[in-house]
Design a protein around this motif. Structure first.
Motif, PDB file in Angstrom:
ATOM      1  N   THR A   1     -12.104   3.694   0.860  1.00  0.00           N
ATOM      2  CA  THR A   1     -10.809   3.958   1.505  1.00  0.00           C
ATOM      3  C   THR A   1      -9.858   2.817   1.107  1.00  0.00           C
ATOM      4  O   THR A   1     -10.302   1.713   0.759  1.00  0.00           O
ATOM      5  CB  THR A   1     -10.903   3.950   3.047  1.00  0.00           C
ATOM      6  N   ALA A   2      -8.540   3.106   1.208  1.00  0.00           N
ATOM      7  CA  ALA A   2      -7.545   2.085   0.877  1.00  0.00           C
ATOM      8  C   ALA A   2      -7.635   0.915   1.857  1.00  0.00           C
ATOM      9  O   ALA A   2      -7.414  -0.245   1.490  1.00  0.00           O
ATOM     10  CB  ALA A   2      -6.145   2.700   0.888  1.00  0.00           C
TER      11      ALA A   2
ATOM     12  N   TYR B   1     -12.860   3.358  -4.972  1.00  0.00           N
ATOM     13  CA  TYR B   1     -11.564   2.831  -5.423  1.00  0.00           C
ATOM     14  C   TYR B   1     -11.787   1.849  -6.579  1.00  0.00           C
ATOM     15  O   TYR B   1     -12.733   1.062  -6.566  1.00  0.00           O
ATOM     16  CB  TYR B   1     -10.819   2.142  -4.279  1.00  0.00           C
TER      17      TYR B   1
ATOM     18  N   ASN C   1       1.152   5.448  -0.255  1.00  0.00           N
ATOM     19  CA  ASN C   1       0.364   6.668  -0.115  1.00  0.00           C
ATOM     20  C   ASN C   1       0.719   7.683  -1.207  1.00  0.00           C
ATOM     21  O   ASN C   1       1.894   7.957  -1.449  1.00  0.00           O
ATOM     22  CB  ASN C   1       0.593   7.287   1.271  1.00  0.00           C
TER      23      ASN C   1
ATOM     24  N   LEU D   1      -2.801   1.949  -4.368  1.00  0.00           N
ATOM     25  CA  LEU D   1      -2.425   3.349  -4.185  1.00  0.00           C
ATOM     26  C   LEU D   1      -3.438   3.968  -3.222  1.00  0.00           C
ATOM     27  O   LEU D   1      -4.650   3.876  -3.441  1.00  0.00           O
ATOM     28  CB  LEU D   1      -2.463   4.102  -5.527  1.00  0.00           C
ATOM     29  N   ASP D   2      -2.948   4.583  -2.144  1.00  0.00           N
ATOM     30  CA  ASP D   2      -3.817   5.187  -1.136  1.00  0.00           C
ATOM     31  C   ASP D   2      -3.893   6.688  -1.363  1.00  0.00           C
ATOM     32  O   ASP D   2      -2.922   7.399  -1.141  1.00  0.00           O
ATOM     33  CB  ASP D   2      -3.261   4.878   0.265  1.00  0.00           C
ATOM     34  N   GLY D   3      -5.045   7.160  -1.819  1.00  0.00           N
ATOM     35  CA  GLY D   3      -5.232   8.598  -2.045  1.00  0.00           C
ATOM     36  C   GLY D   3      -6.179   9.212  -1.035  1.00  0.00           C
ATOM     37  O   GLY D   3      -6.739  10.272  -1.283  1.00  0.00           O
ATOM     38  N   GLY D   4      -6.409   8.527   0.092  1.00  0.00           N
ATOM     39  CA  GLY D   4      -7.363   9.040   1.085  1.00  0.00           C
ATOM     40  C   GLY D   4      -8.782   8.666   0.706  1.00  0.00           C
ATOM     41  O   GLY D   4      -9.012   7.980  -0.291  1.00  0.00           O
TER      42      GLY D   4
ATOM     43  N   VAL E   1       0.868  -1.184   0.000  1.00  0.00           N
ATOM     44  CA  VAL E   1       0.000   0.000   0.000  1.00  0.00           C
ATOM     45  C   VAL E   1       0.903   1.231   0.000  1.00  0.00           C
ATOM     46  O   VAL E   1       1.713   1.397   0.905  1.00  0.00           O
ATOM     47  CB  VAL E   1      -0.921   0.036   1.235  1.00  0.00           C
TER      48      VAL E   1
ATOM     49  N   GLU F   1      -1.249  10.710  -1.369  1.00  0.00           N
ATOM     50  CA  GLU F   1      -2.106  11.879  -1.081  1.00  0.00           C
ATOM     51  C   GLU F   1      -1.437  13.190  -1.450  1.00  0.00           C
ATOM     52  O   GLU F   1      -2.088  14.101  -1.930  1.00  0.00           O
ATOM     53  CB  GLU F   1      -2.542  11.867   0.385  1.00  0.00           C
ATOM     54  N   ASN F   2      -0.120  13.268  -1.235  1.00  0.00           N
ATOM     55  CA  ASN F   2       0.612  14.463  -1.681  1.00  0.00           C
ATOM     56  C   ASN F   2       1.170  14.179  -3.076  1.00  0.00           C
ATOM     57  O   ASN F   2       2.300  13.730  -3.248  1.00  0.00           O
ATOM     58  CB  ASN F   2       1.740  14.796  -0.704  1.00  0.00           C
TER      59      ASN F   2
ATOM     60  N   ALA G   1       4.955   9.978  -3.980  1.00  0.00           N
ATOM     61  CA  ALA G   1       3.818   9.737  -4.882  1.00  0.00           C
ATOM     62  C   ALA G   1       4.307   9.509  -6.307  1.00  0.00           C
ATOM     63  O   ALA G   1       3.801   8.627  -7.019  1.00  0.00           O
ATOM     64  CB  ALA G   1       2.847  10.910  -4.833  1.00  0.00           C
TER      65      ALA G   1
END
Ligand code: AMP
Ligand code: MG
Length: 353
Positions: free
Chosen positions: A158-159, A41, A7, A174-177, A5, A9-10, A16
């Motif tokens: 959510t992820a 997702y 992240n 991919l965790d984008g929030g 997983v 988000e940024n 990213a």
């Protein structure tokens, strides 16, 4: 298989960028990558590679006659897969895309037969989510993606919920929030003389009517006993493990109606969970412990409700609830999409209060 997983988000950060490059590499190599969009997702594969797309059906346990939507980053990719873009689709592209809408268009031969369920059409979606489009660009191909859940279960927003269903089945999430809208895209069939909504979503019938002058609902959406034009809409869907019953009617009478139903079910020995407005959840605090009350937002706050229903349904699976009660809302605007999902999650078990 180990599931990583990462992240993102940024989006501008180096982490990213590296994660997106890795996603692009995996997708080009025929692997699956779960990714965030503004709706739910997605579970992505190279949409031009039939063997890669076959892995989606396997990982989800998805029936093979249920076609996949192709996600694109830009207009050039639409033209790569669609035979033509009729005037109606041009208007929708200009008004709503990128955004939470899928256009059904005639397909080109590059679209693998494996993903169209035998149809001459293809679903095309250009997500609003910058993360989703960055991943598609990194892959360099249209990305086939259904929701990233096991077939029949609620869609993940959510992820963490993706991981719950897909751990060990795919190499990368991919965790984008959390997703902004929380219900799947509006599907609009653009292949006939008038636009037909096959699945309601955040682009509402009212919004489509304003731009096109009119939009019909697929008769299967209004309870008619006909086969839906979106093959996936015929399947049981979005269901938590415990059976769900909806209470529908006047908002001001909801709290009292819930209390009666809860009492009855508890008398029968059930452990009851409720998925309801903040108001109803607060009113029932004396009869239901907090872990069995899942507030979905204020009564009538449709954006909040849409964003919370799936995660709340999934969360009940971690409780000992064996009977669930859900609060219905209006079918106007975004409410049509919410009630479509809640009706399916409940197997159409409703009580009019
Ligand atoms: P999901 O992949 O879970 O978001 O669901 C996608 C939905 O789009 C399913 O209900 C599919 O049956 C529907 N769909 C995909 N492609 C087409 C198409 N070419 N024509 C009609 N419905 C489609
Ligand atoms: Mg789905």
């Amino acid at each position: 298989m180990k599931t990583e997983v990462l992240n993102i988000e940024n989006l501008k950060g180096d982490a990213a960028k590296a994660a997106l490059a890795e996603a692009g590499r995996l997708l080009r190599a025929g692997q699956l990558v779960a990714f965030p969009t503004e709706t739910v997702y997605g579970l992505g594969a190279n949409g031009l590679d039939g063997a890669a797309c076959a892995k989606i059906y396997e990982a989800k346990g998805r029936p093979s006659d249920n076609p996949l939507i192709l996600h694109v980053a830009d207009r050039a990719m639409v033209e790569e897969i669609a035979e033509d873009i009729p005037p109606m689709a041009e208007k929708l592209l200009a008004a709503f895309l990128p955004g939470p809408m899928t256009l059904i268009l005639k397909r080109k031969a590059v679209v693998p037969d494996r993903i169209t369920g035998g149809l001459a059409t293809v679903g095309v979606r250009m997500p609003e989510s910058a993360a989703a489009r960055a991943m598609i660009r990194a892959a360099g191909v249209p990305v086939a993606a259904p929701s990233a859940n096991i077939s029949g279960r609620p869609s993940p927003t959510t992820a963490a919920s993706v991981l719950r269903d897909m751990d060990g089945r795919i190499p990368l999430i991919l965790d984008g929030g959390p997703c902004r809208f929380g219900v799947e895209s509006t599907i609009v069939d653009c292949t006939g003389p008038v636009a037909v909504i096959l699945r309601p979503g955040a682009i509402t019938r009212e919004m489509l009517t304003e731009v096109l002058g009119g939009a019909r609902l697929d008769p299967a959406l209004v309870g008619a006993n006909v086969t839906p034009k979106a093959p996936g809409m015929k399947y049981k869907h979005y269901a938590p493990r415990a059976p769900l019953t909806l209470l529908e009617g006047e908002p001001t009478k909801m709290a009292a109606a819930f209390r009666r139903q809860v009492r009855q079910l508890q008398k029968e020995g059930h452990t009851v969970g409720i998925l309801a407005s903040d108001e109803v959840c607060a009113a029932l605090a004396d009869v239901i412990p907090s872990e069995l009350r899942k507030p979905y937002g204020a009564q009538g706050d449709l954006s909040a409700i849409a964003a919370h229903i799936y995660e709340a349904l999934i969360a009940f699976d971690d409780t000992n609830a064996d009977a669930l009660l859900g609060e219905g809302t209006t079918e106007r605007g975004l409410g049509l999409a919410i009630m479509n999902r809640l009706h399916k999650a409940s197997g159409f078990h409703s009580i009019q209060i």
